[in-house]
Motif scaffolding. Structure first.
Motif, PDB file in Angstrom:
ATOM      1  N   LEU A  25       0.635  -1.141  -0.079  1.00 12.80           N
ATOM      2  CA  LEU A  25       0.025   0.175   0.141  1.00 12.80           C
ATOM      3  C   LEU A  25       1.019   1.079   0.080  1.00 12.80           C
ATOM      4  N   TYR A  26       1.818   1.121   0.742  1.00 16.79           N
ATOM      5  CA  TYR A  26       2.746   2.431   1.015  1.00 16.79           C
ATOM      6  C   TYR A  26       3.661   2.561  -0.516  1.00 16.79           C
ATOM      7  N   GLN A  27       4.051   1.552  -1.060  1.00 19.55           N
ATOM      8  CA  GLN A  27       4.596   1.494  -2.581  1.00 19.55           C
ATOM      9  C   GLN A  27       3.553   2.177  -3.614  1.00 19.55           C
ATOM     10  N   TYR A  28       2.183   1.777  -3.435  1.00 18.04           N
ATOM     11  CA  TYR A  28       1.402   2.221  -4.153  1.00 18.04           C
ATOM     12  C   TYR A  28       1.094   3.769  -4.202  1.00 18.04           C
ATOM     13  N   ILE A  29       1.168   4.536  -2.689  1.00 12.61           N
ATOM     14  CA  ILE A  29       1.168   5.851  -2.673  1.00 12.61           C
ATOM     15  C   ILE A  29       2.266   6.458  -3.476  1.00 12.61           C
ATOM     16  N   LEU A  30       3.523   5.784  -3.176  1.00 14.13           N
ATOM     17  CA  LEU A  30       4.646   6.450  -3.932  1.00 14.13           C
ATOM     18  C   LEU A  30       4.484   6.398  -5.345  1.00 14.13           C
ATOM     19  N   THR A  32       1.992   6.181  -7.281  1.00 16.58           N
ATOM     20  CA  THR A  32       1.009   6.822  -7.828  1.00 16.58           C
ATOM     21  C   THR A  32       0.955   8.084  -7.595  1.00 16.58           C
ATOM     22  N   SER A  33       1.197   8.602  -6.329  1.00 13.46           N
ATOM     23  CA  SER A  33       0.937  10.015  -6.302  1.00 13.46           C
ATOM     24  C   SER A  33       2.049  10.736  -5.793  1.00 13.46           C
ATOM     25  N   VAL A  34       3.211  10.099  -5.234  1.00 13.36           N
ATOM     26  CA  VAL A  34       4.476  10.861  -4.892  1.00 13.36           C
ATOM     27  C   VAL A  34       5.506  11.016  -5.940  1.00 13.36           C
ATOM     28  N   TYR A  35       6.297   9.980  -6.445  1.00 15.56           N
ATOM     29  CA  TYR A  35       7.299   9.831  -7.464  1.00 15.56           C
ATOM     30  C   TYR A  35       6.889  10.531  -8.782  1.00 15.56           C
ATOM     31  N   PRO A  36       5.609  10.459  -9.117  1.00 18.25           N
ATOM     32  CA  PRO A  36       5.386  11.007 -10.516  1.00 18.25           C
ATOM     33  C   PRO A  36       5.414  12.533 -10.416  1.00 18.25           C
ATOM     34  N   ASN A  37       5.136  13.203  -9.119  1.00 18.19           N
ATOM     35  CA  ASN A  37       5.212  14.578  -9.018  1.00 18.19           C
ATOM     36  C   ASN A  37       6.219  14.907  -8.018  1.00 18.19           C
ATOM     37  N   GLU A  38       7.230  14.411  -7.951  1.00 17.45           N
ATOM     38  CA  GLU A  38       8.237  14.762  -7.170  1.00 17.45           C
ATOM     39  C   GLU A  38       9.335  15.674  -7.894  1.00 17.45           C
ATOM     40  N   PRO A  39       9.646  16.693  -7.501  1.00 19.82           N
ATOM     41  CA  PRO A  39      10.480  17.748  -8.503  1.00 19.82           C
ATOM     42  C   PRO A  39      11.721  16.960  -8.685  1.00 19.82           C
ATOM     43  N   ALA A  40      12.513  17.323  -9.955  1.00 17.03           N
ATOM     44  CA  ALA A  40      13.684  16.495 -10.203  1.00 17.03           C
ATOM     45  C   ALA A  40      14.797  16.780  -9.452  1.00 17.03           C
ATOM     46  N   PRO A  41      14.680  18.076  -8.634  1.00  9.91           N
ATOM     47  CA  PRO A  41      16.020  18.248  -7.809  1.00  9.91           C
ATOM     48  C   PRO A  41      15.684  17.296  -6.374  1.00  9.91           C
ATOM     49  N   MET A  42      14.435  17.212  -5.946  1.00  8.24           N
ATOM     50  CA  MET A  42      14.220  16.448  -4.870  1.00  8.24           C
ATOM     51  C   MET A  42      14.329  14.860  -5.108  1.00  8.24           C
ATOM     52  N   ASN A  55      21.269   6.978   5.812  1.00  4.82           N
ATOM     53  CA  ASN A  55      19.666   7.474   5.203  1.00  4.82           C
ATOM     54  C   ASN A  55      18.602   7.528   6.124  1.00  4.82           C
ATOM     55  N   ILE A  56      18.425   6.467   7.129  1.00  9.06           N
ATOM     56  CA  ILE A  56      17.415   6.338   7.914  1.00  9.06           C
ATOM     57  C   ILE A  56      16.885   7.650   8.281  1.00  9.06           C
ATOM     58  N   MET A  57      17.898   8.666   8.497  1.00  5.49           N
ATOM     59  CA  MET A  57      17.494   9.998   9.189  1.00  5.49           C
ATOM     60  C   MET A  57      16.757  10.835   8.013  1.00  5.49           C
ATOM     61  N   THR A  58      16.617  10.655   6.785  1.00 10.85           N
ATOM     62  CA  THR A  58      16.050  11.409   5.917  1.00 10.85           C
ATOM     63  C   THR A  58      14.569  11.451   5.839  1.00 10.85           C
ATOM     64  N   THR A  59      13.790  12.662   5.643  1.00 11.77           N
ATOM     65  CA  THR A  59      12.466  12.691   5.447  1.00 11.77           C
ATOM     66  C   THR A  59      11.935  11.895   4.130  1.00 11.77           C
ATOM     67  N   SER A  60      11.199  11.038   4.640  1.00 12.89           N
ATOM     68  CA  SER A  60      10.456  10.203   3.335  1.00 12.89           C
ATOM     69  C   SER A  60       9.940  11.273   2.338  1.00 12.89           C
ATOM     70  N   ALA A  61       9.886  10.550   1.171  1.00 15.92           N
ATOM     71  CA  ALA A  61       9.361  11.343  -0.136  1.00 15.92           C
ATOM     72  C   ALA A  61       7.810  11.772   0.025  1.00 15.92           C
ATOM     73  N   ASP A  62       6.860  10.678   0.719  1.00 17.83           N
ATOM     74  CA  ASP A  62       5.726  11.177   0.876  1.00 17.83           C
ATOM     75  C   ASP A  62       5.512  12.505   1.733  1.00 17.83           C
ATOM     76  N   GLU A  63       6.578  12.510   2.884  1.00 16.92           N
ATOM     77  CA  GLU A  63       6.531  13.581   3.880  1.00 16.92           C
ATOM     78  C   GLU A  63       6.919  14.984   3.224  1.00 16.92           C
ATOM     79  N   GLY A  64       7.827  14.794   2.523  1.00 14.68           N
ATOM     80  CA  GLY A  64       8.477  16.053   1.867  1.00 14.68           C
ATOM     81  C   GLY A  64       7.405  16.386   0.818  1.00 14.68           C
ATOM     82  N   GLN A  65       6.502  15.629   0.133  1.00 17.23           N
ATOM     83  CA  GLN A  65       5.522  16.186  -0.790  1.00 17.23           C
ATOM     84  C   GLN A  65       4.412  16.822   0.141  1.00 17.23           C
TER      85      GLN A  65
END
Length: 243
Positions: A25-30, A32-42, A55-65
């Motif tokens: 389900l999390y991969q589906y969110i990434l 479907t909604s996150v990666y296709p709209n993630e700005p190239a620099p991000m 790398n565990i310290m990084t903000t997740s892509a969905d939270e960045g969005q």
């Protein structure tokens, strides 16, 4: 077939902290909604950070969005970030702010920040960032003593040392404007906030759990704010100052 389904269901997010019970389900969110709209620099910075040993310290892509959209919704212009790491959430913020927007960014490790700085510069948003290396508390104390920073920040994001979250809150509540928002990251702390006392936990998770629990209790009864705790990433609590 079962093996393929398992592989497909495994998330691909570095520093993955999703509290969803289903990786699929999390991969589906990434996807479907996150990666296709993630700005190239991000995306570039996320991939660079993936090779870092912490790398565990990084903000997740969905939270960045989520942060990027939130900042646009509240028309934030003057912001602060405590805990930068390689700058993924910082970049999400900088991209959301207007051209004359400002971010006071603080972290004890400039080396990590400089790992992501070339991407931030290439994105054309480095001029929005004032990075200070070192502990944040002395900087906050100086700002409060100066007097001119009270109620001047639209948004403040905290993703740093959990044992100081309450110390940060005591200071930040006077620096954020009435109607402004403070976001505290990791407030569900790997789900450990509901784990039994004798549950097998990683050492660092167990050490910081009590500090996170203490913060959550304090925020829930603070009359100066209204809060919303969301299971995004590792849990984020938004605090809107009302008095």
């Amino acid at each position: 077939m079962a093996t393929n389904q398992t592989e497909a269901g495994r998330h691909q997010e570095v520093g993955h902290k999703s509290l969803l019970q289903s990786d699929a389900l999390y991969q589906y969110i990434l996807e479907t909604s996150v990666y296709p709209n993630e700005p190239a620099p991000m995306k570039e910075l996320r991939e660079i950070t993936a090779n870092h040993p912490w790398n565990i310290m990084t903000t997740s892509a969905d939270e960045g969005q989520f942060l990027n959209m939130l900042l646009k919704l509240i028309n934030a212009k003057n912001t602060m970030e405590i805990g930068v790491y390689t700058g993924y959430s910082l970049l999400a913020t900088a991209l959301a702010l207007p051209e004359d927007g400002k971010i006071l960014a603080m972290d004890i490790n400039r080396e990590n920040y400089e790992l992501g700085l070339p991407v931030i510069q290439k994105a054309g948003v480095a001029h929005k960032i004032d990075f200070k290396e070192g502990p944040a508390l002395p900087v906050l104390d100086q700002m409060l003593e100066d007097g001119k920073y009270h109620g001047t920040f639209d948004f403040i994001f905290v993703d740093a040392d959990k044992d100081n979250y309450l110390n940060y809150h005591k200071r930040l509540i006077d620096l954020v404007k009435i109607g402004g928002v403070i976001g505290y990251d990791n407030t569900l702390w790997n789900g450990s906030v509901v784990a039994p006392l004798d549950a097998p936990l990683r050492k660092y998770v167990r050490y910081y759990r009590d500090f996170v629990l203490e913060l959550n209790k304090a925020l829930a009864v603070d009359p100066r704010i209204e809060i919303c705790q969301l299971p995004v990433g590792d849990g984020i609590t938004l605090c809107r100052r009302i008095s």
